[in-house]
Each structure stands twice: as C-alpha cells, then as structure tokens.
Write a protein that holds these residues in place. Structure first.
Motif, PDB file in Angstrom:
ATOM      1  N   LEU A 243       0.824  -1.205   0.000  1.00 45.91           N
ATOM      2  CA  LEU A 243       0.000   0.000   0.000  1.00 45.91           C
ATOM      3  C   LEU A 243       0.863   1.261   0.000  1.00 45.91           C
ATOM      4  O   LEU A 243       0.584   2.227   0.711  1.00 45.91           O
ATOM      5  CB  LEU A 243      -0.923   0.000   1.229  1.00 45.91           C
ATOM      6  N   SER A 244       1.907   1.256  -0.790  1.00 51.82           N
ATOM      7  CA  SER A 244       2.821   2.400  -0.788  1.00 51.82           C
ATOM      8  C   SER A 244       2.149   3.672  -1.283  1.00 51.82           C
ATOM      9  O   SER A 244       2.392   4.764  -0.759  1.00 51.82           O
ATOM     10  CB  SER A 244       4.050   2.092  -1.645  1.00 51.82           C
ATOM     11  N   GLU A 245       1.285   3.562  -2.301  1.00 51.30           N
ATOM     12  CA  GLU A 245       0.603   4.747  -2.813  1.00 51.30           C
ATOM     13  C   GLU A 245      -0.381   5.293  -1.787  1.00 51.30           C
ATOM     14  O   GLU A 245      -0.482   6.508  -1.594  1.00 51.30           O
ATOM     15  CB  GLU A 245      -0.123   4.416  -4.117  1.00 51.30           C
ATOM     16  N   GLU A 246      -1.101   4.383  -1.136  1.00 55.59           N
ATOM     17  CA  GLU A 246      -2.036   4.803  -0.101  1.00 55.59           C
ATOM     18  C   GLU A 246      -1.297   5.459   1.075  1.00 55.59           C
ATOM     19  O   GLU A 246      -1.774   6.440   1.648  1.00 55.59           O
ATOM     20  CB  GLU A 246      -2.847   3.616   0.410  1.00 55.59           C
ATOM     21  N   TYR A 247      -0.124   4.924   1.378  1.00 57.15           N
ATOM     22  CA  TYR A 247       0.672   5.483   2.464  1.00 57.15           C
ATOM     23  C   TYR A 247       1.134   6.895   2.119  1.00 57.15           C
ATOM     24  O   TYR A 247       1.070   7.814   2.944  1.00 57.15           O
ATOM     25  CB  TYR A 247       1.876   4.589   2.755  1.00 57.15           C
ATOM     26  N   ALA A 248       1.618   7.076   0.883  1.00 53.56           N
ATOM     27  CA  ALA A 248       2.096   8.388   0.464  1.00 53.56           C
ATOM     28  C   ALA A 248       0.984   9.429   0.483  1.00 53.56           C
ATOM     29  O   ALA A 248       1.222  10.616   0.733  1.00 53.56           O
ATOM     30  CB  ALA A 248       2.706   8.302  -0.930  1.00 53.56           C
ATOM     31  N   ALA A 249      -0.247   8.978   0.214  1.00 55.18           N
ATOM     32  CA  ALA A 249      -1.389   9.904   0.166  1.00 55.18           C
ATOM     33  C   ALA A 249      -1.990  10.169   1.542  1.00 55.18           C
ATOM     34  O   ALA A 249      -2.761  11.119   1.699  1.00 55.18           O
ATOM     35  CB  ALA A 249      -2.473   9.344  -0.762  1.00 55.18           C
TER      36      ALA A 249
END
Length: 390
Positions: A73-79
């Motif tokens: 969930l790297s994209e979710e984490y960045a957001a």
C-alpha cells in the motif's frame, strides 16, 4: 526547551533497523528462519537494538499495518496524512469489519493506544481478506469445507468469509487442534510467515534481490580522530585527502548507501572518538567544511563526521523544519537554544516505533554514543536550528 523523558522499559524495547538475520535469538534452524529473512530483506520487519529479533513477541495492529503499507500500500501510504498514525490511515479501508475499525469509530474517528495492543487472529484474517479483495487476488477455487474448521460454529458472522477464505488459500490456517482460535494473537515469527504467503499471493514468487555490494572493491578508510597535536582542521585535511571520491549512490568506502553501511562507517567514527572524547569550543576544534563557512564546537564535530561518512564532495541539504519520515541514519540535528548548543548524529531511526539513537555532543562537553529518544520529540521541538542531510 522541550525535555524528552521516557521510561527505561522503552529503551529496552527500542527497535532499530536491521537487514540481515544475525540475531542471538534466531538460530539458523528456527522454523520460520527463511520467511523472517525474506521479510527482513524486503524491509517490512526490523530487529531490536540489543541484537534480538524477539520472534515470539506479539504483533500489534500498528505493526501489522506498517508491514502491509511497506509492501502493498505504498501509494495509499504516500497519500495518507503524515504523522504517527500514517500507516493506520493508509490501511483504514482494509480495516472494515474489524474491532480495530470499531474502536476507531468509538473513539471519535481517531487512533489511540488500542492500535498498540496485540492484534487478534479474527482481525488479521479480515484485514488480509479485505486487502486481497481490493487487489482482486482470490482467483483459485478453495478446496475446503466448513467441517474442516473445528470451531466454525463459534466464529462471529462478520468474520466467517475472511476466516474461510484465508484458511482455504493457506494464508492464515488453523492451529494444531483444527480450531481457528480467532481470539488468539500472532507473534512476530508467525506474522513474517503470513506476510510471505500474502506477498506470493499478491506479487507472485519473490526474486532474490542482488547484493548491491557484490563484486565491489571496498576501499580502506583513513582513521578518524585527532592524532598527536593535530587540530581538527588538520585531521580533516588528512582524512579528506585519503578518502576516495564517492561514485553515485555510494559511500566513500565504495559500499552502497544503506543504513547498515552508514552505521558501519559511524562505528569507525566511534572507534576514533569513543564515549568521553572531549570536543571543546576552542580554536583547535574549528573546522571549515568545503561547503560551509568555518564552524565551531558541536557543529564542527557533526559536519566533520558527516564529511567522513558521506564524502566531503557530497551535497548537503539544510532544513529548518523537521517533517515526519525525513529523518534518517547519518542526519545531523543541530540544536541551539539560549546558551545551550548540542548536536545529534542519528545512528538509528525507527519511524514506526517513534525512536532514534544518536551520538550526542553538547557545547564544551564530551561525546556520548547510544543516546536515544522519541522521533516525535525532535519533530515537535521548537528549538532545533537546523537538520543537515546528505
């Protein structure tokens, strides 16, 4: 000035980054050794500062969500909103139907200490189930009957699909007595195994990463520390002349810029300037780094160490504002408040556990290795003058 006070227990439980299984409590024949090593190599779990892995320690909701964000969930984490609970915010959609989400709602849609309590198997199954559904990963037919689960009739209705699917796909199975025992907890070794299975389901078999330092000719580093009647400027002239230029993405000794390799060079600094080394605010200790005006006392020590570890030619970034997740091993934190002046050279950083270790020096004081505190204390501090990173 904000003071940082933590109980001794927190120090004993300090988690620091590790990337290789060399822990005194993790023998080669441990039943989950391969999966733990895989999780370590992927950077989703860490070891402890005392050289242990603690495979039997229970896993909390915060720790499990951190594992998932690091891998899936790297994209979710960045957001997600930056802060202590950034991983929890990133995982919120896949927490649906869990007691973790229920508590979050009961607390007015905020996270609290509950996320640091051990995660029950029911919730872990539900989180995995939600994630796999989100990734559309469940494609194969499940060859399982509810009669194969000895305590099927005891499982709450909201968890039935998650338990059946996770068991049927071999991700989170029952225990030796044939029961799921959903109120039980999982430990760190079991969580590493579970993550390994989930990783294969979502990403396929993992390729063994190449060692970035394989075949690299390691360069010998000069001795750091005053020799004889040297001034610090003379010492650094000697050190800088003998230090090889860095290739892109490399340290002066030729190794890659990993935390482990940076820590290795910091150990050389410690050998030359051990605990109790005097570093005063007198002219002998002045140093003019190539990229700065002359520096004195604490700051001259810190920038001399930084030049040694990263190479004097490596660009330096200076920040007046400390943001979450921007602090890393090797950073210099310079603090000036009224008559107080001190530096921290970060030797270990763990964002999820909110801890750092550092080499510390106060004005006209002595070098202190093994200092520690909460990262949030640095991030929230109003007296930090500058953070230097390379």
């Amino acid at each position: 000035m904000k003071k940082i006070i933590l109980p001794l227990l927190a120090l004993l439980c300090l988690i620091l980054p590790a990337r290789a299984a060399g822990f005194y409590d993790l023998p080669e024949d441990h039943w989950a050794h391969a999966e733990i090593q895989q999780a370590l190599d992927a950077g989703v779990v860490n070891g402890y500062g005392d050289g242990s892995f603690q495979p039997t320690r229970e896993v909390t909701a915060a720790q499990f969500c951190a594992m998932l964000t690091r891998s899936f969930l790297s994209e979710e984490y960045a957001a997600a909103k930056e802060g202590k609970y950034q991983a929890m915010e990133a995982c919120r959609p896949i927490l649906a139907g869990t007691s973790v989400e229920k508590t979050w709602r009961d607390l007015g849609k905020r996270w609290d200490r509950y996320v640091n309590e051990p995660l029950i198997r029911y919730d872990m199954a539900q989180i995995i189930y939600n994630l796999a559904l989100q990734k559309e990963a469940f494609q194969e037919t499940i060859h399982l009957s509810t009669t194969d689960i000895a305590d099927w009739d005891e499982i709450p209705d909201g968890y039935l699909s998650a338990v059946f699917t996770c068991w049927g796909h071999g991700i989170l199975k029952g225990q030796s007595d044939g029961r799921f025992n959903g109120e039980d907890h999982l430990n760190r070794a079991q969580a590493a195994v579970l993550w390994s299975r989930l990783d294969e389901l979502l990403n396929g078999p993992r390729e063994i990463p190449e060692d970035p330092d394989a075949g690299v000719e390691v360069q010998e580093m000069p001795a750091f520390g005053l020799q004889g009647d040297e001034t610090v400027q003379e010492m650094m002239n000697r050190v800088n002349r003998a230090t090889p230029l860095c290739a892109e993405g490399r340290l002066p000794n030729g190794k890659s810029r990993t935390e482990e390799n940076i820590q290795e060079l910091l150990e050389l600094v410690k050998a030359g300037c051990p605990d109790g080394t005097v570093w005063s605010d007198t002219e002998r200790y002045d140093y003019r780094p190539p990229q700065f005006t002359p520096t004195h006392g604490c700051l001259s020590f810190a920038l001399a160490v930084s030049d040694f570890v990263f190479g004097e030619e490596t660009p330096v970034s200076r920040h007046r504002e400390v943001l979450p997740r921007t602090l890393s091993v090797g950073n210099v934190v310079y603090i000036r408040y009224e008559n107080i002046e001190r530096v921290l050279i970060l030797t270990g950083v763990d964002h999820e556990e909110d801890f750092y270790t550092a080499c510390e020096l106060e004005k006209n004081g002595k070098v202190k290795w093994g200092q520690w505190g909460p990262l949030s204390g640095l991030i929230d501090a109003v007296d930090i003058t500058m953070v230097y990173s390379r």
